[in-house]
Design a protein around this motif. Sequence first.
Motif, PDB file in Angstrom:
ATOM      1  N   LEU A  50      40.158  25.596  38.405  1.00  0.00           N
ATOM      2  CA  LEU A  50      41.531  26.014  38.693  1.00  0.00           C
ATOM      3  C   LEU A  50      41.607  26.784  40.010  1.00  0.00           C
ATOM      4  N   MET A  51      40.561  27.543  40.319  1.00  0.00           N
ATOM      5  CA  MET A  51      40.564  28.366  41.529  1.00  0.00           C
ATOM      6  C   MET A  51      40.250  27.560  42.782  1.00  0.00           C
ATOM      7  N   GLY A  52      39.695  26.355  42.613  1.00  0.00           N
ATOM      8  CA  GLY A  52      39.420  25.518  43.776  1.00  0.00           C
ATOM      9  C   GLY A  52      38.503  26.200  44.777  1.00  0.00           C
ATOM     10  N   LYS A  53      38.882  26.162  46.063  1.00  0.00           N
ATOM     11  CA  LYS A  53      38.022  26.718  47.115  1.00  0.00           C
ATOM     12  C   LYS A  53      37.892  28.239  47.030  1.00  0.00           C
ATOM     13  N   TRP A  54      38.739  28.877  46.229  1.00  0.00           N
ATOM     14  CA  TRP A  54      38.670  30.332  46.093  1.00  0.00           C
ATOM     15  C   TRP A  54      37.772  30.757  44.946  1.00  0.00           C
ATOM     16  N   ALA A  55      37.196  29.809  44.231  1.00  0.00           N
ATOM     17  CA  ALA A  55      36.356  30.126  43.073  1.00  0.00           C
ATOM     18  C   ALA A  55      35.167  30.984  43.478  1.00  0.00           C
ATOM     19  N   GLY A  56      34.942  32.053  42.697  1.00  0.00           N
ATOM     20  CA  GLY A  56      33.782  32.906  42.909  1.00  0.00           C
ATOM     21  C   GLY A  56      33.934  33.937  44.002  1.00  0.00           C
ATOM     22  N   ARG A  57      35.060  33.973  44.694  1.00  0.00           N
ATOM     23  CA  ARG A  57      35.240  34.936  45.787  1.00  0.00           C
ATOM     24  C   ARG A  57      35.284  36.351  45.234  1.00  0.00           C
ATOM     25  N   LYS A  58      34.522  37.243  45.847  1.00  0.00           N
ATOM     26  CA  LYS A  58      34.442  38.631  45.387  1.00  0.00           C
ATOM     27  C   LYS A  58      35.624  39.476  45.854  1.00  0.00           C
ATOM     28  N   ASP A  59      36.382  38.970  46.821  1.00  0.00           N
ATOM     29  CA  ASP A  59      37.497  39.756  47.365  1.00  0.00           C
ATOM     30  C   ASP A  59      38.842  39.362  46.755  1.00  0.00           C
ATOM     31  N   ILE A  60      38.829  38.529  45.737  1.00  0.00           N
ATOM     32  CA  ILE A  60      40.068  38.096  45.083  1.00  0.00           C
ATOM     33  C   ILE A  60      40.380  39.011  43.903  1.00  0.00           C
ATOM     34  N   PHE A  61      41.657  39.384  43.758  1.00  0.00           N
ATOM     35  CA  PHE A  61      42.090  40.041  42.534  1.00  0.00           C
ATOM     36  C   PHE A  61      43.338  39.350  42.011  1.00  0.00           C
ATOM     37  N   MET A  62      43.600  39.534  40.724  1.00  0.00           N
ATOM     38  CA  MET A  62      44.667  38.798  40.055  1.00  0.00           C
ATOM     39  C   MET A  62      45.774  39.742  39.600  1.00  0.00           C
TER      40      MET A  62
END
Length: 216
Positions: A113-125
């Motif tokens: 679901l996250m696509g290219k953003w999967a696993g990024r440590k700088d992402i918050f929801m």
Amino acid sequence: MRNSIEIAQYIKKIRERKGLSAVELANRVGVTKGTISRYESGTRKIPMDDIPKFASVLDISPVDILIESRDEPVEINSTKYPYYPIGISAGLPLCIDSIDENNVEYISIPDNLMGKWAGRKDIFMMRINGDSMNRIMPHDSLIAVRPVPLSNLRDGDIVVYSDGGDYAVKRFYRREDKVIFRPDSSDLSFTDYVTSADNIDLRIHGKVVLYIAELD
């Protein structure tokens, strides 16, 4: 029927899927953490008499542990992200005391679901609350936000911002000494929020890089 090593690996897989540590599983089954480690490493066999205990703790059937099913679900990789359980306004800016580490929880999102953003440590929801962005993101959408310097923002980017204690999500535009936060809504009653570029209370928390919405 699974052999002893396959049984141990299946129990480990279910344990991890349910978010249980080896210590938690050991405590619930009534053995030591070292025993669980030896089971999972294959250096010690799990007694058949203990299979019902593991099944009960993991909320599965003993048959599931012993016999491989052709219908077992495909493993889906997920990543945990910081999640702030605060509905960010997609309407008028909403007064919120703070968004900080005291508010943070964690949410697991499938990597597909996250696509290219999967696993990024700088992402918050976060979630959005309201309809001022409903041409793009409906009310209650889950949004993935990535911190981005103000200098890297482009006109039209969707951002989470605050002005003092007032938080909202809007499209960003810069016009000389003004910063404009513009709705993108089918409801024309929503209007721009305009402030000075020198406003010391203004903070851009990040750019919305992805949203997940449940459709009717």
